[in-house]
Design an enzyme around this catalytic site. Structure first.
Site, PDB file in Angstrom:
ATOM      1  N   ASP A 307      84.306  96.381  49.837  1.00 21.15           N
ATOM      2  CA  ASP A 307      83.844  96.787  48.498  1.00 21.15           C
ATOM      3  C   ASP A 307      85.045  96.888  47.575  1.00 21.15           C
ATOM      4  OD1 ASP A 307      82.099  97.551  46.504  1.00 21.15           O
ATOM      5  OD2 ASP A 307      82.030  99.647  47.118  1.00 21.15           O
ATOM      6  N   PHE A 308      85.875  95.863  47.619  1.00 20.49           N
ATOM      7  CA  PHE A 308      87.179  95.907  46.958  1.00 20.49           C
ATOM      8  C   PHE A 308      87.104  95.354  45.542  1.00 20.49           C
ATOM      9  CE2 PHE A 308      91.400  94.309  45.906  1.00 20.49           C
ATOM     10  CZ  PHE A 308      92.217  95.346  46.321  1.00 20.49           C
TER      11      PHE A 308
END
Length: 412
Positions: A307-308
């Site tokens: 979830d960068f």
């Protein structure tokens, strides 16, 4: 289904006919809390609790409901799969699946974000950590209440969640992956407040990538790229398996391809349950296309944040000060993080800026078009499933349209 970490309010498996509070329903050993509102025919009379009416030890597709003082339902005769390790809880909006299979690990829990009182939080923290000299408001996550607090002349972040699993996973990631090139805030304490989990971590300076103005973004994207390389190069010796891993570093899949294909498996994602919001004539071609893409992806096992690129990267004076929220972290191909940025580029300016940087300076990454297309479609289908689970029709429409774009046109 991968193992889940112990949490401070883990209960013994439910017994048929016994009464449980919503919080006791959050984390149990196996199959719990009869059937749920999957068919949309259940009527909830109160948010006080739930009576367990079935503990399913197999994959039976038929279920029956009962009436009780805490739960008023009528019989349901629609055949539905009873998924393994699924838990349910109540809120004012009705009955929610909030933990268990990979399919319901996201959007449904967002509906159950805790709202504890200041008094309850202060009392518990002073009990466990000592006097708090200051509180500040911090942008909340999707599942947690978040505050800045000051203890003994140091600044910390306090998060409150229904479950402790993501906090323990953050602690695992700090212990095994943090380095000078990959700053992960240290977890100092994980405890319990009124049946909820809390986590206190060191506060990293700065603001999130998502909060930067468009004019500020070009100067920082190269630093972001360096941190992504550090994630990909982090040692994974203390982990096992593939896909999303738990607080012990154990991935839930036997291979990377197995993780990618899990979105097509009814045992993980029951797409039939989301009709008509997601029509069969839409989802089946997309699932088939994903199956066609998967063989082109490498079978590699490295660290992936999952979830960068937006509100989980902290920046201060053109330096990356923290990479936070590792709840979605995976073991697999690091290109998946690049695909996440490409998937969300139309939604957020910070994602668009990073995507443009990759296209100009990292042809080694964006040149793998088949894998990027596969990963973007996998990310999009997960988003579609979670939006449908949460009943978020606006975001569902956007995610489906984005999947259509990816299915019809290469991503770069």
């Amino acid at each position: 289904m991968h193992k889940t970490a112990q949490n401070p309010y883990q209960q013994a498996p439910h017994k048929i006919g016994e009464l449980y509070s919503p919080f006791q329903c959050l984390a149990v050993g196996r199959h719990v809390c009869a059937t749920s509102g999957l068919c949309g025919q259940h009527e909830i009379s109160t948010a006080l609790g739930a009576r367990c009416v079935g503990v399913f030890a197999d994959q039976s597709r038929h279920h029956e409901c009962i009436s009780g003082p805490q739960l008023v339902v009528h019989h349901c005769h629609r055949s539905l799969p009873i998924l393994r390790s699924t838990a349910f809880a109540f809120s004012s909006r009705g009955l929610h699946r909030i933990c268990g299979t990979e399919s319901d690990s996201g959007a449904a829990r967002r509906n159950m974000k805790p709202k504890l009182s200041y008094q309850a939080m202060t009392s518990a923290l002073q009990r466990d950590l000592g006097p708090i000299s200051a509180w500040t408001s911090v942008s909340e996550g999707e599942e947690s209440q978040v505050f800045g607090i000051r203890l003994a002349n140091e600044d910390f972040i306090l998060r409150i969640n229904r479950l402790a699993e993501s906090f323990h996973k953050d602690a695992f990631c700090y212990r095994h992956f943090a380095s000078a090139s990959l700053p992960i805030p240290q977890i100092l304490s994980i405890g319990e407040i009124d049946g909820h989990a809390y986590c206190v971590s060191r506060r990293a300076a700065g603001k999130t990538l998502q909060d930067l103005s468009p004019a500020e973004l070009p100067a920082i994207v190269a630093r972001v790229d360096e941190v992504m390389d550090a994630i990909a190069e982090a040692p994974v010796d203390a982990t096992a398996g593939f896909g999303r891993f738990d607080a012990n570093g154990s991935g839930g899949h036997e291979s990377w391809h197995d993780f990618l294909a899990a979105i097509t498996d009814p045992q993980h994602h029951d797409w039939a349950d989301h009709e008509p919001a997601v029509d069969r004539n839409w989802i089946e071609p997309h699932l088939c296309l994903l199956h066609e893409f998967i063989p082109s992806c490498p079978e590699t096992r490295r660290l992936v944040h999952g979830d960068f690129g937006s509100n989980n990267v902290l920046i201060d004076s053109f330096a990356i000060t923290g990479v936070i929220d590792w709840s979605e972290a995976l073991l697999g191909d690091p290109l998946y993080d690049v695909a996440n940025i490409l998937f969300w580029r139309p939604w957020l300016a910070c994602m668009e800026a990073q995507a443009r940087y990759f296209e100009k300076h990292r042809l080694d990454l964006v040149g793998n078009v088949p894998a990027l297309r596969c990963y973007q479609l996998r990310i999009g289908l997960q988003q579609v499933f979670e939006c449908a689970s949460a009943g978020d029709m606006e975001d569902l429409s956007w995610a489906m349209a984005r999947c259509d774009e990816i299915a019809s046109t290469p991503p770069v």
